[in-house]
Design a protein around this motif. Structure first.
Motif, PDB file in Angstrom:
ATOM      1  N   GLY A  40       0.807  -1.225   0.000  1.00 42.10           N
ATOM      2  CA  GLY A  40       0.000   0.000   0.000  1.00 42.10           C
ATOM      3  C   GLY A  40       0.833   1.265   0.000  1.00 42.10           C
ATOM      4  O   GLY A  40       0.299   2.365  -0.146  1.00 42.10           O
ATOM      5  N   LEU A  41       2.160   1.109   0.169  1.00 36.74           N
ATOM      6  CA  LEU A  41       3.045   2.273   0.224  1.00 36.74           C
ATOM      7  C   LEU A  41       4.071   2.306  -0.902  1.00 36.74           C
ATOM      8  O   LEU A  41       4.663   3.349  -1.172  1.00 36.74           O
ATOM      9  CB  LEU A  41       3.800   2.292   1.570  1.00 36.74           C
ATOM     10  CG  LEU A  41       2.942   2.345   2.833  1.00 36.74           C
ATOM     11  CD1 LEU A  41       3.822   2.200   4.070  1.00 36.74           C
ATOM     12  CD2 LEU A  41       2.156   3.649   2.885  1.00 36.74           C
ATOM     13  N   SER A  42       4.302   1.160  -1.557  1.00 36.20           N
ATOM     14  CA  SER A  42       5.357   1.082  -2.564  1.00 36.20           C
ATOM     15  C   SER A  42       5.078  -0.074  -3.509  1.00 36.20           C
ATOM     16  O   SER A  42       4.369  -1.025  -3.160  1.00 36.20           O
ATOM     17  CB  SER A  42       6.724   0.874  -1.861  1.00 36.20           C
ATOM     18  OG  SER A  42       7.734   0.524  -2.771  1.00 36.20           O
ATOM     19  N   ASP A  95       4.288  -9.697   1.711  1.00 39.14           N
ATOM     20  CA  ASP A  95       3.876  -8.297   1.876  1.00 39.14           C
ATOM     21  C   ASP A  95       3.789  -8.036   3.381  1.00 39.14           C
ATOM     22  O   ASP A  95       2.919  -8.583   4.061  1.00 39.14           O
ATOM     23  CB  ASP A  95       2.521  -8.067   1.207  1.00 39.14           C
ATOM     24  CG  ASP A  95       2.042  -6.620   1.282  1.00 39.14           C
ATOM     25  OD1 ASP A  95       2.690  -5.803   1.970  1.00 39.14           O
ATOM     26  OD2 ASP A  95       1.011  -6.315   0.651  1.00 39.14           O
ATOM     27  N   SER A  96       4.690  -7.214   3.914  1.00 39.63           N
ATOM     28  CA  SER A  96       4.752  -7.010   5.363  1.00 39.63           C
ATOM     29  C   SER A  96       3.593  -6.193   5.913  1.00 39.63           C
ATOM     30  O   SER A  96       3.346  -6.186   7.116  1.00 39.63           O
ATOM     31  CB  SER A  96       6.061  -6.311   5.730  1.00 39.63           C
ATOM     32  OG  SER A  96       6.009  -4.944   5.342  1.00 39.63           O
ATOM     33  N   GLU A 128      -4.181  -2.784   6.643  1.00 39.47           N
ATOM     34  CA  GLU A 128      -4.013  -2.898   5.196  1.00 39.47           C
ATOM     35  C   GLU A 128      -2.689  -2.283   4.734  1.00 39.47           C
ATOM     36  O   GLU A 128      -2.435  -2.181   3.541  1.00 39.47           O
ATOM     37  CB  GLU A 128      -5.194  -2.220   4.485  1.00 39.47           C
ATOM     38  CG  GLU A 128      -6.516  -2.926   4.760  1.00 39.47           C
ATOM     39  CD  GLU A 128      -7.681  -2.277   4.035  1.00 39.47           C
ATOM     40  OE1 GLU A 128      -7.493  -1.193   3.447  1.00 39.47           O
ATOM     41  OE2 GLU A 128      -8.778  -2.862   4.060  1.00 39.47           O
ATOM     42  N   GLY A 129      -1.867  -1.878   5.707  1.00 40.50           N
ATOM     43  CA  GLY A 129      -0.551  -1.354   5.362  1.00 40.50           C
ATOM     44  C   GLY A 129      -0.548   0.082   4.907  1.00 40.50           C
ATOM     45  O   GLY A 129       0.359   0.513   4.180  1.00 40.50           O
TER      46      GLY A 129
END
Length: 286
Positions: A94-96, A120-121, A199-200
């Motif tokens: 969700g960030l990259s 996916d962390s 959800e990150g």
């Protein structure tokens, strides 16, 4: 001998000496100041980044490693350790786009790809760096990949994290808030406390006036998150200001018994959005 090898990207913000000690392969993201490109942690250190950031007229941009770069890393590892498995942990999708690059690399490797698991962390910075470190420790103990992944997920759910942002300037530059809000927030000495959801995605928890009150509020939030917990492990990420991290650890020690303690840098990728003076605190039960 078959082993489980651990790969991550540079946004995990694992102290370099710890990554070397545990044999963690760290793939750098890229950072651009205008036309100049740097590999995160290789060509530019956090100290150099945070020195340059306030003087840069434009917000630096970042880019993830290409699938080919991940393919090269995976092939190199599997050539040295035939028949071994790779667990590859990455910053929240969700960030990259970093996680997607790694997934594509795995799919392009066909049969070799069956030995690779890309994770996916749903987190950022040492919020997932601590998961990577623990995964590497379990791998050294000889635990199989499936068991490591199950334990990592349990650890992820028990870990709590907050970012204390010193200035609204970079959130404004990055389009997260309007200019008027940033100016008003600066005048009122507003210090946002941020976190990352399931959800990150980064979200604002609270806005507190004054840094001292904000630090106290972060500790209150951790106490509410961990009712009845006394002994904790903690990592504090700072923006090339270790004294600020050490000061927070002293404050925290007045409320919890601290076991493992890690001081690390908030890397340039997250730092480009939150700026100098940020504190990121990651806690998990001991």
């Amino acid at each position: 001998m078959k082993r489980t090898l651990i790969v991550t990207d540079s946004t995990s913000d694992i102290p370099p000496e710890l990554a070397r000690e545990l044999g963690i392969e760290v793939v750098p993201l890229k950072l651009m100041f205008g036309e100049e490109s740097f590999r995160d942690g290789v060509d530019m250190t956090p100290e150099q980044f945070y020195d340059r950031l306030p003087r840069s007229p434009q917000l630096p941009t970042t880019s993830q490693p290409s699938p080919v770069e991940y393919m090269d890393v995976y092939r190199s590892i599997l050539a040295k350790h035939p028949g071994s498995s790779i667990l590859s942990f990455h910053i929240s999708s969700g960030l990259s786009g970093t996680y997607q690059s790694a997934v594509l690399a795995k799919s392009m490797l066909e049969e070799e790809g069956e030995q690779i698991t890309v994770v996916d962390s749903l987190s950022a910075s040492y919020g997932f760096g601590l998961l990577v470190v623990q995964a590497a420790r379990w791998a050294e103990e000889g635990k199989p990949p499936e068991e490591i992944l199950e334990a990592v997920e349990r650890l992820r759910r028990s870990r709590k994290l907050y970012f204390l942002v010193d200035t609204l300037e970079y959130l404004q530059k990055g389009g997260r808030i309007g200019k008027a809000s940033a100016i008003l927030g600066t005048l009122l000495n507003i210090k946002p406390i941020l976190s990352i959801d399931e959800e990150g995605i980064i979200y604002a928890v609270e806005k507190v006036r004054g840094r001292k009150k904000a630090v106290a509020r972060m500790i209150e939030l951790f106490k509410a998150d961990l009712p009845g917990v006394d002994h904790i492990n903690v990592a504090v990420g700072h923006t090339a200001e270790p004294a600020a991290g050490e000061e927070f650890l002293k404050e925290l020690a007045g409320h919890f018994s601290l076991n493992e303690q890690v001081l690390t840098n908030v890397g340039p990728v997250v730092g480009s959005h939150v700026g100098n003076g940020t504190l990121a605190v990651f806690i998990w039960p001991a």
